[in-house]
Design a protein around this motif. Structure first.
Motif, mmCIF file in Angstrom:
data_model
loop_
_atom_site.group_PDB
_atom_site.id
_atom_site.type_symbol
_atom_site.label_atom_id
_atom_site.label_comp_id
_atom_site.label_asym_id
_atom_site.label_seq_id
_atom_site.Cartn_x
_atom_site.Cartn_y
_atom_site.Cartn_z
ATOM 1 N N UNK A 170 -4.492 -8.280 -3.006
ATOM 2 C CA UNK A 170 -5.609 -8.214 -2.074
ATOM 3 C C UNK A 170 -5.123 -7.599 -0.770
ATOM 4 N N UNK A 171 -5.946 -6.760 -0.165
ATOM 5 C CA UNK A 171 -5.543 -6.098 1.072
ATOM 6 C C UNK A 171 -5.159 -7.115 2.137
ATOM 7 N N UNK A 204 5.442 7.420 3.657
ATOM 8 C CA UNK A 204 4.420 8.390 4.074
ATOM 9 C C UNK A 204 3.315 8.499 3.032
ATOM 10 N N UNK A 205 3.685 8.388 1.752
ATOM 11 C CA UNK A 205 2.696 8.456 0.678
ATOM 12 C C UNK A 205 1.765 7.244 0.742
ATOM 13 N N UNK A 210 -3.522 4.658 2.049
ATOM 14 C CA UNK A 210 -4.236 3.511 2.621
ATOM 15 C C UNK A 210 -4.368 3.682 4.144
ATOM 16 N N UNK A 211 -5.363 4.451 4.570
ATOM 17 C CA UNK A 211 -5.535 4.709 6.009
ATOM 18 C C UNK A 211 -5.888 3.456 6.803
ATOM 19 N N UNK A 223 -0.427 -4.190 8.295
ATOM 20 C CA UNK A 223 -1.844 -4.499 8.110
ATOM 21 C C UNK A 223 -2.346 -5.132 9.405
ATOM 22 N N UNK A 224 -3.231 -4.472 10.159
ATOM 23 C CA UNK A 224 -3.712 -5.022 11.435
ATOM 24 C C UNK A 224 -4.316 -6.411 11.304
#
Length: 266
Positions: A170-171, A204-205, A210-211, A223-224
């Motif tokens: 999960x993000x 970098x990839x 995942x912008x 992850x902010x």
């Protein structure tokens, strides 16, 4: 087998739906099949006692929910076959006791010759449970599978190069990713701990894929969602993330990082 994970939905709303469905099913079953001496009740008595039996079944189900939540949290938000079996064992015992007491003190209070316990169990309660339990089993399983599917759909996949294994999470469980030569080290939440996974790929990839993640340094993206506060040490700026993970902020990315992270705490 007992240690295998079992589909489970912890949503109180969904368990209330199961309880209401159970109450309705018990009422319909008793009203239209008229087991044993239910047919001796008048229409008014049926409309009084049959819904009460339904509500009693719903109450027995909801009574277990605090214990269910405790077991779910104790197992790091995991549910197993053995836990599901424990639920049904407790549910059956509580239902038997409640049905017996309801019969003695509500249906036939003061009756000199009520059903014996054995007759009540074998001729009334056990057959009723055989019609009730499939509804509960199906409802819990269906909601559990639905939740699992939603969770899987929400996961992101961090792929490895070639045949190297990737990671699906999960993000919001992803804390940060660190570059390590030709590999990346993924820090993510697993239960109450932080898990580290090494994957062959370039930072970098991952940043391009995942912008929603934020580059803070040539060797880190974060992850902010997990940002806690700023920390300065020996003139260098760090971002503190969940689980007391400190990530350096380089001058190259400082302006953008501050803009994004400050906005997440407003």
């Amino acid at each position: 087998m007992l240690q295998h994970k079992y589909p489970f939905d912890s949503s109180i709303k969904h368990h209330i739906i199961i309880a209401l469905g159970l109450a309705l099913w018990i009422f319909i079953f008793l009203y239209f099949t008229e087991p044993l001496d239910v047919n001796e009740f008048g229409d008014t008595e049926k409309l009084i006692y049959m819904p009460l039996y339904g509500l009693l079944g719903a109450f027995c189900y909801l009574l277990f929910l605090p214990i269910q939540n405790y077991l779910y949290q104790k197992n790091d938000q995991h549910w197993f076959v053995k836990t599901e079996l424990l639920f049904f064992l407790i549910f059956i015992i509580v239902s038997i006791v409640a049905a017996r007491l309801f019969y003695l003190y509500v249906i036939v209070p003061g009756e000199p010759y009520p059903y014996t316990l054995w007759y009540h169990l074998t001729s009334v309660i056990f057959p009723a449970l055989l019609t009730i339990l499939p509804i509960v089993i199906f409802g819990r399983f269906a909601f559990g599978k639905y939740k699992n599917k939603k969770i899987q759909d929400q996961k992101i996949e961090i792929k490895g190069e070639g045949n190297y294994e990737g990671l699906r999470i999960l993000l919001n469980d992803l804390i940060c990713i660190q570059s390590s030569d030709n590999y990346i080290e993924v820090f993510c939440i697993s239960g109450n701990d932080v898990k580290k996974t090494l994957i062959r790929n370039k930072l970098s990839k991952i940043a391009d894929d995942f912008p929603e993640l934020l580059r803070t340094h040539r060797s880190f993206i974060i992850n902010p969602y997990h940002f806690k506060q700023w920390k300065t040490e020996k003139g260098k700026l760090f971002a503190e993330l969940s689980s007391s993970i400190f990530i350096p902020i380089s001058n190259t990315y400082k302006t953008e990082v501050k803009s994004v992270l400050n906005s997440t705490t407003e």
